[in-house]
Write an enzyme that holds these catalytic residues in place. Structure first.
Site, mmCIF file in Angstrom:
data_model
loop_
_atom_site.group_PDB
_atom_site.id
_atom_site.type_symbol
_atom_site.label_atom_id
_atom_site.label_comp_id
_atom_site.label_asym_id
_atom_site.label_seq_id
_atom_site.Cartn_x
_atom_site.Cartn_y
_atom_site.Cartn_z
ATOM 1 N N ARG A 1 194.121 69.343 32.448
ATOM 2 C CA ARG A 1 194.518 70.746 32.387
ATOM 3 C C ARG A 1 193.419 71.641 32.933
ATOM 4 O O ARG A 1 193.691 72.648 33.600
ATOM 5 C CB ARG A 1 194.890 71.145 30.955
ATOM 6 C CG ARG A 1 195.507 72.532 30.879
ATOM 7 C CD ARG A 1 196.095 72.815 29.519
ATOM 8 N NE ARG A 1 195.081 72.864 28.463
ATOM 9 C CZ ARG A 1 195.335 73.133 27.199
ATOM 10 N NH1 ARG A 1 196.579 73.359 26.808
ATOM 11 N NH2 ARG A 1 194.372 73.160 26.293
ATOM 12 N N LYS B 1 194.468 77.992 31.178
ATOM 13 C CA LYS B 1 193.641 78.476 30.060
ATOM 14 C C LYS B 1 192.475 79.318 30.583
ATOM 15 O O LYS B 1 191.291 79.020 30.347
ATOM 16 C CB LYS B 1 193.159 77.294 29.225
ATOM 17 C CG LYS B 1 192.961 77.644 27.754
ATOM 18 C CD LYS B 1 192.857 76.400 26.913
ATOM 19 C CE LYS B 1 192.583 76.717 25.450
ATOM 20 N NZ LYS B 1 193.663 77.490 24.825
ATOM 21 N N GLU C 1 205.246 82.826 23.927
ATOM 22 C CA GLU C 1 204.383 82.122 22.982
ATOM 23 C C GLU C 1 203.672 83.103 22.079
ATOM 24 O O GLU C 1 203.703 84.313 22.295
ATOM 25 C CB GLU C 1 203.389 81.217 23.704
ATOM 26 C CG GLU C 1 202.408 81.901 24.623
ATOM 27 C CD GLU C 1 201.448 80.903 25.259
ATOM 28 O OE1 GLU C 1 200.689 80.258 24.522
ATOM 29 O OE2 GLU C 1 201.459 80.782 26.490
#
Length: 394
Positions: free
Chosen positions: A139, A241, A277
């Site tokens: 990721r 992220k 989210e």
């Protein structure tokens, strides 16, 4: 039992706790300590009080029963640099402490930075279990490409995480008392004035012992649906992220907390109709035997815990759907829960949308604790890992 450990030298460093939420450490006695795994990676240099409870295990002087989710500085961090050639040099462990940055560093001026989060758990035999670090490494690679940054290789990433966990082993809580939260961070550390990728990058890994993320502990959360502010938008960086994704949510989060809510649930930025989210975690809704979660289509972070819970739920016989979820479905759900590395699997007791409060089932017989029990069982070694998710280190 408390015993005194003499190390190679008598360097004593004061511990500066980062926030009022990181004080469950019996004042930490202004000492550091080292777990037995640190010897192979760095010089042991301290005089400290530690708990000895499981034979070969050693523990920092921490009040584990009152541990929260605040920064407790540990002994070591890992650092590695990369210049214009795009190749990271050999990294090394350093004492935990401040780092030096140019005022013109890319991360300070243009927000060029990404991070990851994972946990290490202690087994009864003293070994450490790290949950799916390969997924975090992959990721980070995807995120670094989006942010025009080079990234460590998968092997470099995992080796750095292992070394950091081993060097700070005495800060890993006893079984059942929490975990060591490990934070890999990749930043544009080189100076740059014009808008451009940084000429130098620093990859570092630090850690802190933690327990419950929310102040409610394991109690059900109270969530507020945010309609004024967006978390991310199509074509943006909401699916990676990036450090730039988090400060913008603080305004809505603080406002919600001032009204007594635990966190904020965001809607899509285009139509304000579909669930996205929560500030720091993914969301799931349950209706009968069907578990639904918003699809990751560029605006939602693909959580490692999210992906793991989807697989565990299917193993338990549930039908799992990744799709667009209209906010109106919240009124029809039997149960709602959130997932994330920091939060684990957290039940939601109620959600407020347009001044309407919706209540959900919670308790031992619901889906959330069933899935969490399996997840934490694998993470802590109480359930056999048949999926290859666990990295075990001495």
């Amino acid at each position: 039992m408390i015993r005194r450990t003499a190390c190679l030298s008598k360097l004593v460093q004061s511990v500066r706790v980062g926030s009022s939420s990181s004080l469950p450490t019996k004042q930490l006695r202004d000492h550091r300590c080292f777990g037995p795994g640190a010897a192979s990676n760095a010089e042991q240099a301290c005089e400290a009080s530690v708990y000895s409870k499981f034979g070969k295990n050693e523990y920092a002087d921490v009040d584990w029963d009152n541990l929260g989710f605040g920064l407790v500085p540990t002994d070591y961090m890992y650092m590695m640099k990369c210049s214009n050639n795009g190749i990271f040099e050999q990294g090394q462990l350093n004492r935990y402490g401040n780092i030096e940055l140019s005022p013109a560093a890319g991360v300070l001026n243009y927000g060029q930075g990404i991070y990851e989060g994972m946990k290490a758990f202690r087994k009864e035999d003293g070994n450490l279990l790290i949950f799916r670090p390969d997924q975090n490494a992959m990721r980070m690679k995807i995120g670094s490409e989006r942010m025009c940054m080079p990234s460590p290789s998968l092997d470099q990433f995992i080796d750095a995480v292992k070394q950091t966990a081993q060097a700070n082993k005495c800060w890993v809580p006893p079984p059942g008392k929490g975990s060591l939260y490990i934070r890999p961070l990749l930043i544009g550390s080189g100076p740059i004035l014009g808008l451009s990728p940084s000429p130098e990058y620093t990859f570092l890994v630090y850690a802190s012992p933690v327990r419950n993320y929310f102040k409610e502990g394991s109690a059900p959360l109270s969530i507020y649906v945010e309609e004024e502010y967006d978390r991310s938008s199509r074509g943006g960086a909401g699916g990676v992220k990036s450090i730039t994704n988090y400060a913008p949510v603080l305004k809505a989060l603080l406002r919600a907390k001032s009204r007594g809510f635990s966190d904020v649930l965001y809607l899509d930025s285009v139509n304000k109709k579909n669930l996205e989210e929560v500030s720091s975690c993914n969301i799931f809704i349950v209706k009968g035997n069907v578990i639904s979660t918003p699809a990751t289509a560029g605006t939602i972070l693909s959580g490692v815990t999210r992906r793991s819970i989807i697989e565990i739920a299917r193993d338990h016989g549930y039908q799992v759907e990744e799709r667009a979820i209209p906010v109106d479905e919240l009124s029809e759900a039997d149960e709602v829960f959130c997932t994330g590395t920091a939060v684990g699997v957290a039940p939601v007791g109620n959600i407020t949308y347009k001044d309407k409060r919706m209540e959900y089932k919670t308790g031992a017989q619901t889906v959330c604790p069933q899935l969490y029990s399996t997840l934490i069982g694998i993470q802590t070694g109480r359930i056999e890992d048949k999926k290859g998710w666990i990295l075990e280190i001495d």
